[in-house]
Write an enzyme that holds these catalytic residues in place. Structure first.
Site, PDB file in Angstrom:
ATOM      1  N   HIS A  84     -22.797   7.222 -16.126  1.00  0.00           N
ATOM      2  CA  HIS A  84     -22.365   7.329 -14.727  1.00  0.00           C
ATOM      3  C   HIS A  84     -22.001   5.968 -14.133  1.00  0.00           C
ATOM      4  O   HIS A  84     -21.317   5.909 -13.120  1.00  0.00           O
ATOM      5  CB  HIS A  84     -23.383   8.100 -13.880  1.00  0.00           C
ATOM      6  CG  HIS A  84     -24.585   7.338 -13.427  1.00  0.00           C
ATOM      7  ND1 HIS A  84     -25.809   7.431 -14.046  1.00  0.00           N
ATOM      8  CD2 HIS A  84     -24.765   6.486 -12.396  1.00  0.00           C
ATOM      9  CE1 HIS A  84     -26.680   6.671 -13.409  1.00  0.00           C
ATOM     10  NE2 HIS A  84     -26.075   6.078 -12.409  1.00  0.00           N
ATOM     11  N   ASP A 220     -27.018   9.803 -20.798  1.00  0.00           N
ATOM     12  CA  ASP A 220     -26.326   9.009 -19.785  1.00  0.00           C
ATOM     13  C   ASP A 220     -26.110   7.547 -20.220  1.00  0.00           C
ATOM     14  O   ASP A 220     -26.759   6.641 -19.719  1.00  0.00           O
ATOM     15  CB  ASP A 220     -27.141   9.067 -18.481  1.00  0.00           C
ATOM     16  CG  ASP A 220     -26.308   8.690 -17.272  1.00  0.00           C
ATOM     17  OD1 ASP A 220     -25.232   8.102 -17.447  1.00  0.00           O
ATOM     18  OD2 ASP A 220     -26.754   8.981 -16.145  1.00  0.00           O
ATOM     19  N   SER A 649     -29.831   1.748 -12.299  1.00  0.00           N
ATOM     20  CA  SER A 649     -29.194   2.536 -13.336  1.00  0.00           C
ATOM     21  C   SER A 649     -28.595   1.619 -14.378  1.00  0.00           C
ATOM     22  O   SER A 649     -27.935   0.638 -14.047  1.00  0.00           O
ATOM     23  CB  SER A 649     -28.088   3.394 -12.743  1.00  0.00           C
ATOM     24  OG  SER A 649     -28.630   4.620 -12.387  1.00  0.00           O
TER      25      SER A 649
HETATM   26  N1  ARG Z   1     -28.918  10.056  -9.564  1.00  0.00           N
HETATM   27  C1  ARG Z   1     -28.485   9.008 -10.417  1.00  0.00           C
HETATM   28  C2  ARG Z   1     -28.187   7.742  -9.590  1.00  0.00           C
HETATM   29  O1  ARG Z   1     -28.461   7.692  -8.445  1.00  0.00           O
HETATM   30  C3  ARG Z   1     -27.367   9.417 -11.299  1.00  0.00           C
HETATM   31  C4  ARG Z   1     -26.082   9.742 -10.626  1.00  0.00           C
HETATM   32  C5  ARG Z   1     -24.932  10.115 -11.475  1.00  0.00           C
HETATM   33  N2  ARG Z   1     -24.907  11.505 -11.832  1.00  0.00           N
HETATM   34  C6  ARG Z   1     -24.322  12.514 -11.115  1.00  0.00           C
HETATM   35  N3  ARG Z   1     -24.441  13.717 -11.583  1.00  0.00           N
HETATM   36  N4  ARG Z   1     -23.657  12.341 -10.001  1.00  0.00           N
HETATM   37  O2  ARG Z   1     -27.215   7.086  -9.658  1.00  0.00           O
HETATM   38  N1  ASP Z   2     -29.235   6.655 -10.541  1.00  0.00           N
HETATM   39  C1  ASP Z   2     -29.551   5.468  -9.799  1.00  0.00           C
HETATM   40  C2  ASP Z   2     -28.525   4.366 -10.029  1.00  0.00           C
HETATM   41  O1  ASP Z   2     -27.369   4.617 -10.248  1.00  0.00           O
HETATM   42  C3  ASP Z   2     -30.928   5.041 -10.091  1.00  0.00           C
HETATM   43  C4  ASP Z   2     -31.896   5.544  -9.076  1.00  0.00           C
HETATM   44  O2  ASP Z   2     -31.517   5.696  -7.912  1.00  0.00           O
HETATM   45  O3  ASP Z   2     -33.032   5.755  -9.452  1.00  0.00           O
HETATM   46  O4  ASP Z   2     -28.803   3.199  -9.888  1.00  0.00           O
END
Ligand code: ARG
Ligand code: ASP
Length: 714
Positions: A84, A220, A649
């Site tokens: 991502h 990921d 991330s």
């Molecule tokens: N929650 C994670 C972060 O904050 C991964 C986000 C990417 N994935 C998604 N399905 N949008 O970045």
């Molecule tokens: N998914 C998040 C990021 O892109 C990580 C988090 O918020 O825990 O940095």
């Protein structure tokens, strides 16, 4: 009985040492953390993590782009980060003919690696505290504006003092709301190429359905390579550039993980708000988060339909959708978590204790006595315009694509008399235009704009609505009007807008003013800038000043305690243990997931749960090679009690020996409030098990040649 009591005490102690709240400053580990880390199992020293004179872990970690982390895993600059995090790049390279999003991408050799204009990575060369230098000459009685000027000019002087070091970027950032300052020196590499990415059905498995949720089965990760000039120094893109040889790269541990193992995450957490007052939390829970969620729900619904109906739109909007949806979901989890933890009441209790401490002596009274009252006053006023602010941002400025572009051109129009500003704006627009139109679908945008305008008109307190719009607001959400306005608009057509910008001046501005979409945007935004924004900025300035004083008081009040500075997108260490958790009464979540679980989860009717055929074959043949765990399963992800946030991330998840065991990518649903309040019982970070990444590279993609450059510890 005594014995049971003893065991209970031990268990309690044991438990508290498991999850450690905090994102710690690498140069201060020796003072505050290393002893505790070693007690928890860490086998190395503070210098192994951060050292300016010798290669240390920090030399293998980068700020990836503007908001992720990545780590180097080979002597030839091979970098791993999240799928991502590389998503924008993968998406940019994708077309219907080369759909790397769906099919994945693997460079078969270095010549096939894809160049990414605009992408950079930053290595931290060193960091040091510069509070005294920043505050030089600051006297107690200095007026706010003068103090600000003094700080700004001191910061410039500090930056200049590093000037001998060419090619470096120097940043000076406040910590603890300006009670402390640090300078950061970075080496910035701008030639970063895409090496590999799994298909979305692996790299984004579970998609937005599973996002922010544990248990998780997302692969990921994506691979990039950092290139440098012949001297191994940063250089802009050239086919002659060579793979960068880092001072250090991470060895990769394939021996696996066990519950209770020590782990640390070393990366660039973006921002947290651990010290905001009760009123701020209340505002977030009751007003700000809910209205933003409503706006994004509308936008996402439209995007979803359009993407499902047209494969071209699916590719065009994939990255936009993921971005909008990610925070949308987090806000909901955050609100739930804060309510569950009674965050407002908890903060109120802390504030009561604070006021008791203040009232204990008159000098504190004099210095800090007004803080809580000031918070109250400013937040009460802010509360009145918070929705107007959020609505403007979500529905106008960042709502439809067309208003986003118009906003830029409007800034350009406003800076025609300021040559420097004008050319800066022009450069930005020229840079974004090609990508903008590649990923723009007029039909989709024509649905988003009126739907969000409708919300804006409905939910905005009428006193914040420009009078001009009051009588005719229904016109703008009428589909015929919208359709005609788009059809006639200069902004729906890349050629028209390019021609307009070619020779931009008074004549072109006149032309702009005849554009219906432009006029509508300007009517709303001018009103906002005159009537909402100044108040919003003034209140936030007040609040920041009070917050700085509050922070200074807390630092004084808790001077014998170790306090974490809020995250500020600089390199931090957080540590904890590999452990599952109890998401709710009667349920326990294990700390790891496997391919078996992914196969169980697969559902041919849900796009997010499609498993690629080849992965199924590997599963059926149990062809896991050296990547299986001790029970013969193929591990996918694990969770641990590291205090992380957005920006973390892609961060390396490291074991007691300083080896890479995973790549951080998310947090669990029950712990999404950790930016404001960390709950050691339920806050967990989610990481990709590095063995799964290697399995995908090797067995799935047949790109095993990449493994040859890595240092695998088997
Ligand atoms: N929650 C994670 C972060 O904050 C991964 C986000 C990417 N994935 C998604 N399905 N949008 O970045
Ligand atoms: N998914 C998040 C990021 O892109 C990580 C988090 O918020 O825990 O940095």
């Amino acid at each position: 009985m005594k014995k049971i009591f003893f065991i209970l005490i031990c268990l309690l102690l044991f438990k508290t040492i498991f999850a450690v709240e905090g994102m710690w400053i690498p140069t201060l580990l020796k003072k505050f953390n290393i002893e505790e880390m070693q007690k928890m199992g860490f086998k190395l020293t503070a210098e192994d993590i951060y050292d300016v004179n010798h290669a240390s872990m920090k030399d293998a970690i980068v700020l990836f782009g503007s908001g992720c982390t990545g780590e180097v895993i080979s002597d030839d600059g091979l970098l791993i980060t999240n799928h991502h995090c590389g998503f924008g790049q993968i998406q940019k390279h994708s077309t219907l003919a080369h759909d790397y999003l769906t099919d994945g991408f693997w460079a078969k050799n270095r010549f096939e690696e894809l160049v990414n204009p605009g992408l950079s990575v930053q290595f931290l060369v060193k960091m040091e505290e510069v509070t005294q230098e920043v505050m030089k000459g600051a006297k107690e009685d200095l007026k706010d504006v003068d103090l600000k000027k003094l700080i700004a000019s001191n910061i410039e002087a500090i930056k200049r003092s590093y000037a001998g070091i060419t090619n470096y970027l120097v940043d000076v950032k406040p910590l603890f709301y300006g009670n402390q300052y640090f300078a950061y020196v970075y080496e910035v590499f701008k030639d970063v190429r895409l090496v590999g990415a799994p298909p979305a059905s692996i790299g984004k498995f579970g998609g937005d359905t599973d996002n922010w949720v544990w248990p998780r089965h997302t692969g990921d990760f994506s691979l990039f390579r950092v290139y440098a000039g012949k001297d191994n120094k940063p250089a802009s893109y050239s086919p002659d550039n060579q793979p960068y040889h880092p001072k250090k790269f991470f060895p990769i541990n394939l021996k696996g993980i066990r519950k209770g193992d020590f782990t640390m995450v070393f990366g660039f957490p973006g921002s947290t708000q651990e010290y905001i007052p009760s009123q701020a939390v209340r505002l977030l829970i009751e007003k700000s988060n809910p209205i933003k969620v409503v706006a994004r729900t509308i936008k996402l619904g439209i995007m979803e339909n359009q993407m499902a109906a047209d494969p071209k739109v699916r590719i065009q909007y994939a990255s936009k959708y993921a971005g909008v949806s990610n925070v949308w979901k987090k806000w909901q989890g955050e609100t739930r978590g804060l309510v569950r933890l009674h965050a407002v009441e908890k903060k109120e209790k802390e504030e009561l204790e604070f006021s008791k401490w203040v009232s204990q002596n008159s000098s504190r009274e004099k210095k800090y006595g007004a803080i809580l009252e000031d918070f109250k006053k400013n937040y009460a006023e802010l509360s009145d315009i918070q929705i107007a602010y959020d609505l403007y941002n979500e529905t106008i400025l960042r709502g439809s694509d067309v208003f986003g572009l118009i906003a830029r051109v409007d800034q350009l129009a406003q800076s025609v008399n300021d040559t420097a500003k004008f050319s800066r704006q022009m450069r930005i627009i020229a840079e974004i235009l090609p990508g903008y139109f590649k990923d723009y679908d007029g039909q989709t945008d024509q649905l988003i704009l009126p739907a969000l305008l409708k919300l804006y008109f409905e939910r905005l307190d009428p006193k914040h609505l420009p009078e001009k719009l009051n009588s005719c607001k229904t016109d703008f959400i009428n589909s015929t009007w919208v359709h005609d306005a788009y059809k006639r608009s200069l902004f729906s057509d890349s050629l028209k807008i390019k021609t307009l910008l070619l020779d931009f001046g008074a004549k072109q501005i006149k032309k702009l003013q005849k554009d219906d979409l432009y006029s509508l945007y300007v009517t709303i935004s001018e009103y906002y800038r005159k009537n909402i924004e100044p108040t919003y900025l003034r209140l936030n300035q007040n609040i920041m000043k009070v917050q700085k004083a509050y922070m200074s008081a807390i630092l004084e009040m808790k001077q014998d305690q170790r306090l974490m500075a809020d995250a500020n997108l600089t390199l931090r260490v957080t540590y904890g243990k590999i452990e599952g958790y109890e998401p709710m009464d009667g349920v326990y979540y294990e700390y790891y997931t496997t391919l078996k679980g992914m196969i169980d989860k697969q559902d041919p009717n849900i796009t997010d749960y499609l498993v690629p055929e080849k992965l199924k074959q590997l599963y059926n043949a149990k062809d896991y090679g050296i990547y299986k765990n001790s029970t013969g399963e193929l591990p996918i992800a694990f969770c641990a009690s590291n205090h992380t946030t957005g920006g973390n991330s892609g961060s390396p998840v490291i074991n007691a020996n300083g080896e890479l065991i995973g790549v951080n990518f998310d947090r669990c649903w029950e712990g999404t409030m950790s930016d404001l309040l960390f709950d050691p019982e339920r806050c967990r970070n989610i990481a990709l098990d590095i063995r799964y990444a290697l399995f995908i590279i090797d067995k799935y993609a047949g790109a095993g040649y990449l493994l040859k450059e890595m240092n695998l510890i088997k």
